[in-house]
Structure formats: structure tokens, C-alpha cells
Design an enzyme around this catalytic site. Structure first.
Site, mmCIF file in Angstrom:
data_model
loop_
_atom_site.group_PDB
_atom_site.id
_atom_site.type_symbol
_atom_site.label_atom_id
_atom_site.label_comp_id
_atom_site.label_asym_id
_atom_site.label_seq_id
_atom_site.Cartn_x
_atom_site.Cartn_y
_atom_site.Cartn_z
ATOM 1 N N ASP A 101 0.851 -1.039 0.095
ATOM 2 C CA ASP A 101 0.041 0.010 -0.045
ATOM 3 C C ASP A 101 0.901 1.446 0.036
ATOM 4 O O ASP A 101 2.063 1.136 0.358
ATOM 5 C CB ASP A 101 -1.016 0.185 1.266
ATOM 6 C CG ASP A 101 -1.765 -1.159 1.313
ATOM 7 O OD1 ASP A 101 -2.172 -1.572 0.056
ATOM 8 O OD2 ASP A 101 -2.374 -1.522 2.327
HETATM 9 N N1 URA Z 1 -1.267 -5.737 3.965
HETATM 10 C C1 URA Z 1 -1.809 -4.724 3.944
HETATM 11 O O1 URA Z 1 -2.558 -4.384 4.421
HETATM 12 N N2 URA Z 1 -1.079 -3.717 3.408
HETATM 13 C C2 URA Z 1 0.165 -4.076 2.602
HETATM 14 O O2 URA Z 1 0.685 -3.039 1.932
HETATM 15 C C3 URA Z 1 0.728 -5.201 2.555
HETATM 16 C C4 URA Z 1 0.048 -6.251 3.336
#
Ligand code: URA
Length: 239
Positions: A101
Site C-alpha cells: 500500500d
Molecule cells: N497488508 C496490507 O494491509 N497492506 C500492505 O501493504 C501489505 C499487506
């Protein structure tokens, strides 16, 4: 493929010209001069002829310590992407293996080895991904057990039952819990959704490892480096 054949197929000269030039050290395989035309060139190796790259694209494996605030994409008209953090010569045809993310930090593998990338992400492979997180609230043994059993997620992004995951409590900081989470799949926002299913909010998330590859502690956020030969071998054994 034999080196002399590869060179002749790439228009480097006749067999006898190639043989003569090889003796002078005109060809390098993975940066090392090779004078014997019968040498087998490993798949994906970098081959240069008088300093020019001639064999296809050399396979590149890169680890990036992704900082928060950049998106995991190969290009975007408005937002900074992880590819913008690589030296320009390294960007061509590379792509990130999976995604983090925008606000997640840590290990992101970037490669042009498409088949390996796909194998690492294949749903049936269950490659371990380890994250460190700060979560609002007091994470307890109850959550550890629920993660281990496999949480049922049902939210705006869809419904699924997460595979059993390891949750380790590392400590407390005021109203936050520091935890380490190991998941073996990679659903959209997975770690955040697992905690959200228990009424908890992830306020910081960083990926520490993916399969055998551990984020190099020397890399500051935004920095990257090529994987070592040992890391590439370990990754291929896993993938
Ligand atoms: N899980 C999440 O919620 N976000 C990420 O970036 C990676 C794993």
C-alpha cells in the site's frame, strides 16, 4: 547455449572472427571475460561483446526499501511510483513483485524475471511474508489464537477466510501494540483487514521479508540494491 553460437546468432562476426576476438577477451559473461567459445552461457546471463550488451535482457533482481508515500506501480501520471526510486537505466521492463500500500514501507522485490515473479505470487505457493506493524489497542493472546485459526474477513473489499497466520506480540507503546505478522497469501490490504476484522486499526506497516529474502537493514527508506547471487539462488529455490 554455447557462447560462440550465441555471438554468431547476434551478428558478432563469422565463426573464425569470433574465435579470434574471443581470444583477445572481447566477450564477457556476467562481467567476466570468457575466451572459450564452447562455454555454455547460463539462461538470463548478461553477455557483452566489446563492452556492448548483446544477449537479450539480463535478468535483474532488485530489493527496494519502499518508503511511505509512493505507490507500487510501474508508472502513474500524477503520483510518484516505486520505479521512480530506481536509477533510470534500471527501470526498463522491470516490475514490482506484488504490491505494498502507499503508506506501507519495507521490502519490495523488483525484477524483469516474469516467470519467477508469477511463481512467487501464485496463490498455491504460500510464500511467507513477514510484516512488522503498530496497531491501535492492546493485542493479546486472544488475537494470536484467532490469527492462528484463520480469520474470517467480510468487509467492503470482499469476503474470504485467511489462511492461518502467525502473530507475535513485540511490545507496547502507550496505546499502540507492536507486533510481527507472518501471512502466506497476499490479498488486497490483507494485514490491515485482518486487524480490522478484530476491531483494530493498523497505524504503521512495514514488510520485513518475503520468502528467503530479508530486507537489508543497511537500506534507508527509498534505497535499493541488487540481490546477491546467494539471494537469487534462494529465491529461485523458493519460487
Ligand atoms: N497488508 C496490507 O494491509 N497492506 C500492505 O501493504 C501489505 C499487506
Amino acid at each position: 547455449m554455447r557462447l560462440d553460437r550465441l555471438l554468431s546468432e547476434n551478428g558478432c562476426g563469422t565463426r573464425s572472427e569470433i574465435k579470434k576476438e574471443l581470444k583477445k577477451g572481447a566477450a564477457c559473461v556476467n562481467g567476466v571475460p570468457v575466451r572459450d567459445g564452447s562455454t555454455q552461457v547460463p539462461e538470463g546471463a548478461s553477455v557483452t561483446w566489446h563492452g556492448e550488451e548483446i544477449a537479450g535482457e539480463a535478468l535483474v533482481y532488485y530489493m527496494l526499501n519502499k518508503p511511505a508515500g509512493v505507490i507500487t506501480a510501474t508508472r502513474d501520471p500524477r503520483q510518484k511510483t516505486v520505479m521512480d526510486l530506481l536509477p533510470p537505466r534500471r527501470r526498463k521492463d522491470l516490475y514490482p513483485v506484488g504490491r505494498l500500500d502507499r503508506d506501507t514501507e519495507g521490502l519490495l522485490l523488483i525484477t524483469n524475471d516474469g516467470p519467477l515473479g508469477h511463481r512467487l505470487l501464485a496463490p498455491g505457493r504460500h510464500v511467507d511474508k513477514v510484516y512488522e506493524a503498530r496497531v491501535r489497542g492492546a493485542v493479546s493472546e486472544r488475537e494470536v489464537l484467532l490469527f492462528r485459526e484463520g480469520l474470517a474477513i467480510d468487509d467492503a473489499d470482499g469476503a474470504f477466510t485467511a489462511r492461518p497466520a502467525d502473530l507475535e506480540i513485540l511490545g507496547r507503546e502507550e496505546d499502540l501494540s507492536r507486533v510481527r505478522v507472518t501471512i502466506r497469501e497476499g490479498k488486497y490490504h490483507q494485514v490491515k483487514r485482518m486487524f480490522a476484522a478484530l476491531g483494530m486499526e493498523v497505524v504503521y506497516l512495514k514488510r520485513i521479508s518475503m520468502g528467503p529474502i530479508v530486507l537489508d537493514a543497511q537500506l534507508a527508506p527509498g534505497e535499493g540494491r541488487q540481490l546477491t547471487e546467494e539471494e537469487i539462488t534462494a529465491l529461485k529455490a523458493q519460487g
